[in-house]
Design a protein around this motif. Structure first.
Motif, PDB file in Angstrom:
ATOM      1  N   LYS A  11     -51.196  43.502  52.867  1.00 36.64           N
ATOM      2  CA  LYS A  11     -52.593  43.092  52.926  1.00 36.64           C
ATOM      3  C   LYS A  11     -53.386  44.098  53.756  1.00 36.64           C
ATOM      4  N   ILE A  12     -54.574  44.468  53.264  1.00 34.93           N
ATOM      5  CA  ILE A  12     -55.422  45.346  54.055  1.00 34.93           C
ATOM      6  C   ILE A  12     -56.725  44.636  54.393  1.00 34.93           C
ATOM      7  N   PHE A  13     -57.275  45.023  55.520  1.00 35.26           N
ATOM      8  CA  PHE A  13     -58.559  44.495  55.991  1.00 35.26           C
ATOM      9  C   PHE A  13     -59.647  45.436  55.481  1.00 35.26           C
ATOM     10  N   VAL A  14     -60.673  44.877  54.868  1.00 33.60           N
ATOM     11  CA  VAL A  14     -61.797  45.670  54.380  1.00 33.60           C
ATOM     12  C   VAL A  14     -63.034  45.253  55.164  1.00 33.60           C
ATOM     13  N   GLY A  15     -63.519  46.144  56.011  1.00 34.18           N
ATOM     14  CA  GLY A  15     -64.669  45.831  56.853  1.00 34.18           C
ATOM     15  C   GLY A  15     -65.973  46.298  56.234  1.00 34.18           C
ATOM     16  N   ARG A  16     -67.057  45.865  56.819  1.00 37.37           N
ATOM     17  CA  ARG A  16     -68.413  46.260  56.427  1.00 37.37           C
ATOM     18  C   ARG A  16     -68.734  45.950  54.965  1.00 37.37           C
ATOM     19  N   CYS A  17     -68.227  44.836  54.482  1.00 36.45           N
ATOM     20  CA  CYS A  17     -68.569  44.406  53.125  1.00 36.45           C
ATOM     21  C   CYS A  17     -70.023  43.938  53.116  1.00 36.45           C
ATOM     22  N   THR A  18     -70.642  44.026  51.954  1.00 32.09           N
ATOM     23  CA  THR A  18     -71.998  43.503  51.825  1.00 32.09           C
ATOM     24  C   THR A  18     -71.925  42.165  51.093  1.00 32.09           C
ATOM     25  N   GLU A  19     -72.942  41.350  51.289  1.00 33.93           N
ATOM     26  CA  GLU A  19     -72.904  39.986  50.753  1.00 33.93           C
ATOM     27  C   GLU A  19     -72.872  39.937  49.236  1.00 33.93           C
ATOM     28  N   ASP A  20     -73.339  41.028  48.584  1.00 31.52           N
ATOM     29  CA  ASP A  20     -73.351  40.991  47.123  1.00 31.52           C
ATOM     30  C   ASP A  20     -72.033  41.439  46.491  1.00 31.52           C
ATOM     31  N   MET A  21     -71.071  41.849  47.318  1.00 29.84           N
ATOM     32  CA  MET A  21     -69.756  42.211  46.772  1.00 29.84           C
ATOM     33  C   MET A  21     -69.019  40.940  46.377  1.00 29.84           C
ATOM     34  N   THR A  22     -68.385  40.976  45.203  1.00 27.61           N
ATOM     35  CA  THR A  22     -67.613  39.813  44.753  1.00 27.61           C
ATOM     36  C   THR A  22     -66.127  40.139  44.820  1.00 27.61           C
ATOM     37  N   THR A  23     -65.307  39.098  44.762  1.00 28.44           N
ATOM     38  CA  THR A  23     -63.861  39.336  44.748  1.00 28.44           C
ATOM     39  C   THR A  23     -63.486  40.161  43.526  1.00 28.44           C
ATOM     40  N   ASP A  24     -64.161  39.918  42.395  1.00 27.38           N
ATOM     41  CA  ASP A  24     -63.872  40.692  41.176  1.00 27.38           C
ATOM     42  C   ASP A  24     -64.170  42.172  41.361  1.00 27.38           C
ATOM     43  N   GLU A  25     -65.299  42.476  41.994  1.00 24.23           N
ATOM     44  CA  GLU A  25     -65.665  43.882  42.213  1.00 24.23           C
ATOM     45  C   GLU A  25     -64.672  44.556  43.151  1.00 24.23           C
ATOM     46  N   LEU A  26     -64.270  43.859  44.196  1.00 23.74           N
ATOM     47  CA  LEU A  26     -63.280  44.434  45.113  1.00 23.74           C
ATOM     48  C   LEU A  26     -61.942  44.623  44.406  1.00 23.74           C
ATOM     49  N   ARG A  27     -61.563  43.645  43.581  1.00 24.20           N
ATOM     50  CA  ARG A  27     -60.318  43.747  42.819  1.00 24.20           C
ATOM     51  C   ARG A  27     -60.360  44.975  41.896  1.00 24.20           C
ATOM     52  N   GLN A  28     -61.473  45.128  41.172  1.00 27.16           N
ATOM     53  CA  GLN A  28     -61.629  46.282  40.273  1.00 27.16           C
ATOM     54  C   GLN A  28     -61.507  47.595  41.038  1.00 27.16           C
ATOM     55  N   PHE A  40     -59.533  38.145  49.184  1.00 26.16           N
ATOM     56  CA  PHE A  40     -60.068  37.010  49.937  1.00 26.16           C
ATOM     57  C   PHE A  40     -61.332  37.428  50.690  1.00 26.16           C
ATOM     58  N   ILE A  41     -62.442  36.775  50.389  1.00 22.45           N
ATOM     59  CA  ILE A  41     -63.691  36.965  51.123  1.00 22.45           C
ATOM     60  C   ILE A  41     -63.991  35.639  51.816  1.00 22.45           C
ATOM     61  N   PRO A  42     -64.011  35.628  53.151  1.00 25.71           N
ATOM     62  CA  PRO A  42     -64.236  34.369  53.858  1.00 25.71           C
ATOM     63  C   PRO A  42     -65.610  33.781  53.564  1.00 25.71           C
ATOM     64  N   LYS A  43     -65.663  32.463  53.503  1.00 28.45           N
ATOM     65  CA  LYS A  43     -66.943  31.753  53.422  1.00 28.45           C
ATOM     66  C   LYS A  43     -67.028  30.872  54.659  1.00 28.45           C
ATOM     67  N   PRO A  44     -68.127  30.849  55.415  1.00 34.69           N
ATOM     68  CA  PRO A  44     -69.321  31.648  55.195  1.00 34.69           C
ATOM     69  C   PRO A  44     -69.031  33.146  55.336  1.00 34.69           C
ATOM     70  N   PHE A  45     -69.851  33.934  54.695  1.00 37.28           N
ATOM     71  CA  PHE A  45     -69.682  35.380  54.653  1.00 37.28           C
ATOM     72  C   PHE A  45     -69.695  35.982  56.058  1.00 37.28           C
ATOM     73  N   ARG A  46     -68.697  36.839  56.336  1.00 39.91           N
ATOM     74  CA  ARG A  46     -68.634  37.471  57.654  1.00 39.91           C
ATOM     75  C   ARG A  46     -68.442  38.985  57.565  1.00 39.91           C
ATOM     76  N   ALA A  47     -68.859  39.589  56.462  1.00 45.12           N
ATOM     77  CA  ALA A  47     -68.873  41.054  56.305  1.00 45.12           C
ATOM     78  C   ALA A  47     -67.486  41.705  56.273  1.00 45.12           C
ATOM     79  N   PHE A  48     -66.465  40.931  55.902  1.00 43.88           N
ATOM     80  CA  PHE A  48     -65.159  41.551  55.694  1.00 43.88           C
ATOM     81  C   PHE A  48     -64.403  40.819  54.606  1.00 43.88           C
ATOM     82  N   ALA A  49     -63.325  41.434  54.163  1.00 44.59           N
ATOM     83  CA  ALA A  49     -62.475  40.837  53.139  1.00 44.59           C
ATOM     84  C   ALA A  49     -61.043  41.290  53.380  1.00 44.59           C
ATOM     85  N   PHE A  50     -60.109  40.609  52.733  1.00 44.15           N
ATOM     86  CA  PHE A  50     -58.713  41.031  52.738  1.00 44.15           C
ATOM     87  C   PHE A  50     -58.282  41.260  51.298  1.00 44.15           C
TER      88      PHE A  50
END
Length: 73
Positions: A11-28, A40-50
Motif C-alpha cells: 500500500k502506498i500513501f498518496v498525498g496532496r490529492c484534490t477533491e475532484d480526484m476519484t478512486t477510478d481516476e487514481l486507479r487508472q 481508498f479515499i477517506p471521507k470526509p475528504f482529507r487530501a490524501f488516498a491509499f
C-alpha cells in the motif's frame, strides 16, 4: 512467498490529492505501474488516498517518488 517472509507493504500513501480526484481516476493512473487491488479515499475528504498494489515490489518502487497525477505533484 514463504510463510516466514514478512508481509511487505503493498500500500502506498498518496498525498496532496484534490477533491475532484476519484478512486477510478487514481486507479487508472496507478495501473500504469502495476495491478491495483484497492484505492481508498477517506471521507470526509482529507487530501490524501491509499493505493494498494497486487505486487509489493511496485509499491516499494513508488514509495518516495514524486509523481504528477492530473497536474498535481
Amino acid at each position: 512467498a514463504g510463510a516466514d517472509e514478512p508481509m511487505r507493504c503493498r500500500k502506498i500513501f498518496v498525498g496532496r490529492c484534490t477533491e475532484d480526484m476519484t478512486t477510478d481516476e487514481l486507479r487508472q493512473f496507478f495501473m500504469q505501474y502495476g495491478e491495483v487491488t484497492d484505492v481508498f479515499i477517506p471521507k470526509p475528504f482529507r487530501a490524501f488516498a491509499f493505493v494498494t498494489f497486487a505486487d509489493d515490489q511496485v509499491a516499494q518502487a513508488l514509495c518516495g517518488e514524486d509523481l504528477i497525477i492530473m497536474g498535481v505533484r
